[in-house]
Design a protein around this motif. Structure first.
Motif, PDB file in Angstrom:
ATOM      1  N   TYR A  53       0.828  -1.204   0.000  1.00  0.00           N
ATOM      2  CA  TYR A  53       0.000   0.000   0.000  1.00  0.00           C
ATOM      3  C   TYR A  53       0.869   1.264   0.000  1.00  0.00           C
ATOM      4  N   THR A  54       0.304   2.315  -0.461  1.00  0.00           N
ATOM      5  CA  THR A  54       1.010   3.605  -0.470  1.00  0.00           C
ATOM      6  C   THR A  54       1.097   4.120   0.961  1.00  0.00           C
ATOM      7  N   GLU A  79     -10.487  -0.952  -6.174  1.00  0.00           N
ATOM      8  CA  GLU A  79      -9.392  -0.606  -7.068  1.00  0.00           C
ATOM      9  C   GLU A  79      -8.642   0.544  -6.441  1.00  0.00           C
ATOM     10  N   TRP A  81      -4.295   2.427  -5.978  1.00  0.00           N
ATOM     11  CA  TRP A  81      -2.860   2.377  -6.229  1.00  0.00           C
ATOM     12  C   TRP A  81      -2.171   1.439  -5.237  1.00  0.00           C
ATOM     13  N   ARG A  82      -1.266   0.618  -5.793  1.00  0.00           N
ATOM     14  CA  ARG A  82      -0.444  -0.257  -4.963  1.00  0.00           C
ATOM     15  C   ARG A  82       1.022  -0.022  -5.322  1.00  0.00           C
ATOM     16  N   GLN A  89       4.428   2.529  -8.642  1.00  0.00           N
ATOM     17  CA  GLN A  89       3.044   2.247  -8.320  1.00  0.00           C
ATOM     18  C   GLN A  89       2.327   1.659  -9.530  1.00  0.00           C
ATOM     19  N   PHE A  90       1.312   0.873  -9.243  1.00  0.00           N
ATOM     20  CA  PHE A  90       0.480   0.330 -10.319  1.00  0.00           C
ATOM     21  C   PHE A  90      -0.964   0.356  -9.851  1.00  0.00           C
ATOM     22  N   TRP A  91      -1.876   0.373 -10.797  1.00  0.00           N
ATOM     23  CA  TRP A  91      -3.303   0.410 -10.474  1.00  0.00           C
ATOM     24  C   TRP A  91      -3.803  -1.035 -10.372  1.00  0.00           C
ATOM     25  N   ASP A 116      -3.126  -6.445 -12.056  1.00  0.00           N
ATOM     26  CA  ASP A 116      -2.523  -5.180 -12.490  1.00  0.00           C
ATOM     27  C   ASP A 116      -3.361  -4.603 -13.644  1.00  0.00           C
ATOM     28  N   THR A 118      -3.047  -1.334 -14.656  1.00  0.00           N
ATOM     29  CA  THR A 118      -2.439  -0.033 -14.974  1.00  0.00           C
ATOM     30  C   THR A 118      -2.666   0.352 -16.427  1.00  0.00           C
ATOM     31  N   ARG A 121      -6.269   1.195 -17.021  1.00  0.00           N
ATOM     32  CA  ARG A 121      -6.604   2.489 -16.413  1.00  0.00           C
ATOM     33  C   ARG A 121      -6.040   3.636 -17.237  1.00  0.00           C
TER      34      ARG A 121
END
Length: 640
Positions: A53-54, A79, A81-82, A89-91, A116, A118, A121
């Motif tokens: 996690y951010t 959904e 950001w990770r 980071q990836f969505w 993933d 990303t 997105r």
């Protein structure tokens, strides 16, 4: 069975599938997790899943809330950001399912699946940005009305250009049918439905035509309608683009009018040149006919033969009138321009005009005494007014009123009339008769064009008036509507102070002069044998001696040889040396020799001496006699 599930999970690389302990530590790790999170099994197993996690999400307690939600609701899905091992980071699309102990119903752990998204997105964001940019673009366009219609033709959105061009605000028009933009005639003809049907069946509709703004004002529009299809290809509505081309259409119409006016002017000029040339040649023929008939008539005693001669003479007179009108149209007639007071002229003419048009038509006049004089040829103006009044009468077969009026107008240096700046007199003659359609009006001043029956008009009346007005420095204007009458206006320059005739003619006696007491020796010059023979015959009949010369060169040779003459009478239009050039040579070498210029041309060189008498072709013997008397009297006066 468990080995099979293990093998299944271990073979998945597009999803991170792993287990968490009840407190959120990683208990297993598949190749998909290794691929897009970047951790090896030894690096991550036993570590808290909060590492993915951010910092902001960890600080807000999101990881623990996700576990509690999964335990409480049986599932957590979201959904967001990770973070990968390398910090990028990836969505991610995340699903967390709790694993319960079947006996105690306590949580043994959690199954977590992460995908993933990303790229998806980014594609969605790009599409959204593109759609937003397109929306802003469409909304920002003000020169085009760009909007959409549903399948039935109702407006579903509206841009600023549509609001500016059509006048409707978005809330006023969305939901209403687009046929509101069409004229009542087009709506009655089903044009809106035809437009949509064409776009539906052919893939596009494009057309120009009149459309209506909110306030009812029409504008000239260029319209394009294209169908809008969904992913399956089914038409779900229409895109409509409208551009206001009213200004361009006005410019185009003005250009077309200017081109038409230029073509008409060129046509009239060409006809004028042709007409002038024909009239000049016809003048020469009539000069021979008139003179010969006049001489022959004096030698006929038989009443029947005299009647035939008189009939031929009447025909010749009509021919003279015809050539005068042709020359007037060609602006090649000879005008005696002078100051003409219009109020006095109309007063003196009114009785004649009324008698000419009969009792069914009444003449009303309005010419204030304060009007300045017009600069015109009075005889030609009288003839023009008579022609116009007769035309007005013919346009009102059941009777009516002809209104004649005069006004003073000042024309600026830049004007649409093609007139020089200055003061003008505008004479209008109006009737309430049948009027003219546009095609007839365009041809009204063409020579020989007439709407009257065969034998009822020469078609030269209006063309004569047009030529007279143009040659006088003015113009002719005609306005007419079919069934609403006609107004003809003659514009003439206001007379200058002490205006005088410009024809350079010697004053002619009002009564026929007596024959000169002496017998004159006359040198007659003309390249037309018929005209020369006629001139010689008329002079000899008056008792004079005549020597003929068929060219100016021959005349100069006779004079240079010392032969003495009392008078020179010459034509102007001759080959090699013109009459004007002959006059210049004679005035230099034999200045005492009186000269008469006999010609049908009005356009002559300005340097012809004022002492040269003018005799217009065709002429009668009485005209010749008058000018001879005037020249002889002038010579006697000079000698004294």
């Amino acid at each position: 069975m468990s080995d099979r599930y293990r093998l299944l999970v271990e073979s998945v690389t597009d999803y991170a599938i792993y287990l968490l302990t009840p407190d959120g530590r990683v208990a297993s790790w598949n190749p998909g997790a290794r691929r897009f999170k970047g951790y090896d099994d030894t690096e991550i197993i036993g570590q808290s899943f909060e590492n993915f996690y951010t910092p902001e999400d960890r600080a807000s307690g999101l990881p623990q809330r996700a576990l509690r939600t999964a335990e409480r609701e049986g599932r957590f899905e979201a959904e967001g950001w990770r973070v990968r091992k390398d910090g990028t980071q990836f969505w991610a699309h995340v699903i967390i399912d709790p694993i319960f102990n079947p006996e105690s119903r306590g949580v043994l752990g959690y199954a977590k699946i992460t995908r993933d998204l990303t790229e998806r997105r980014e594609a969605e964001l790009a599409l959204k940005r593109s759609e937003e940019q397109f929306r802003l673009l469409v909304q920002g366009v003000t020169d085009y009305a760009i909007y959409m219609l549903d399948k039935e033709g109702r407006v579903t959105n509206w841009n600023l250009g549509a609001e500016r061009i059509k006048g409707y605000r978005r809330e006023e028009i969305v939901g209403r049918h687009f046929s509101i933009f069409y004229t009542p005639e087009d709506r009655a003809n089903g044009e809106p439905a035809k437009a949509l049907a064409t776009a539906f069946h052919t893939g596009s509709f494009e057309k120009e035509g009149w459309r209506l703004r909110k306030d009812g004002r029409p504008f000239w529009a260029h319209v394009v309608i294209d169908p809008i299809r969904d992913d399956s290809g089914e038409i779900i509505g229409f895109a409509k683009i409208t551009r206001d081309l009213t200004d361009r259409r006005k410019v185009q119409e003005e250009l077309e009018k200017s081109q038409q006016a230029l073509l008409q002017a060129q046509k009239i000029e060409a006809i004028g040149q042709l007409t002038g040339g024909i009239a000049h040649d016809f003048n020469n023929l009539l000069t021979a006919v008139v003179g010969s008939l006049e001489l022959v008539s004096r030698q006929i005693s038989d009443p029947r033969q005299a009647s035939l001669i008189e009939n031929a003479m009447s025909g010749a007179k009509r021919g003279v009138l015809l050539t005068q009108r042709m020359l007037a149209f060609a602006r090649k007639q000879e005008l005696a321009l002078q100051a003409v007071p219009l109020d006095a002229l109309i007063t003196s003419l009114k009785d004649l005009l009324q008698r000419s048009i009969g009792p069914l038509v009444r003449i009303e006049t309005d010419f204030p005494a304060s009007l300045p004089p017009a600069r015109a040829d009075q005889n030609q103006l009288e003839t023009a007014l008579l022609n116009l009044v007769l035309n007005a009468r013919d346009a009102m077969p059941d009777g009516g009123v002809v209104r004649m009026a005069g006004r003073c107008e000042t024309v600026a240096s830049s004007n649409s009339h093609g007139l020089a700046a200055g003061d003008y007199l505008r004479i209008s003659i109006s009737d309430s008769g049948t009027g003219m359609d546009a095609g007839t009006l365009d041809r009204a001043i063409e020579p020989f064009f007439t709407t009257k029956g065969v034998g009822k008009g020469t078609g030269l009346g209006l063309s004569m008036v047009h030529g007279m007005a143009e040659q006088s420095g003015g113009r002719l204007a005609i306005s007419s509507l079919e069934g609403r009458g006609t107004t003809v206006e003659i514009w003439l320059p206001a007379a200058r102070q002490a205006d005088s005739a410009e024809a350079h003619r010697l004053p002619m006696p009002s009564e026929p002069a007596e024959k000169p007491a002496e017998r004159l020796k006359v040198l007659a010059v003309d390249d037309d044998a018929l005209v020369l023979m006629n001139t010689v015959a008329l002079l000899e009949d008056l008792g004079h001696e005549v020597v003929e010369a068929s060219s100016a060169k021959e005349a100069l040779a006779l004079l240079s040889n010392g032969e003495r003459f009392d008078l020179l009478i010459t034509d102007h239009a001759m080959p090699e040396i013109t009459g004007a050039q002959l006059i210049a040579a004679v005035s230099t070498s034999w200045p005492a020799l009186p000269i008469i210029l006999a010609t049908g041309y009005a356009e002559l060189p300005r340097d012809i001496p004022s002492s040269v008498a003018r005799l217009s072709k065709p002429f009668w013997q009485a005209d010749l006699e008058k000018v001879l008397a005037a020249v002889t009297a002038s010579r006697i006066q000079d000698a004294a």
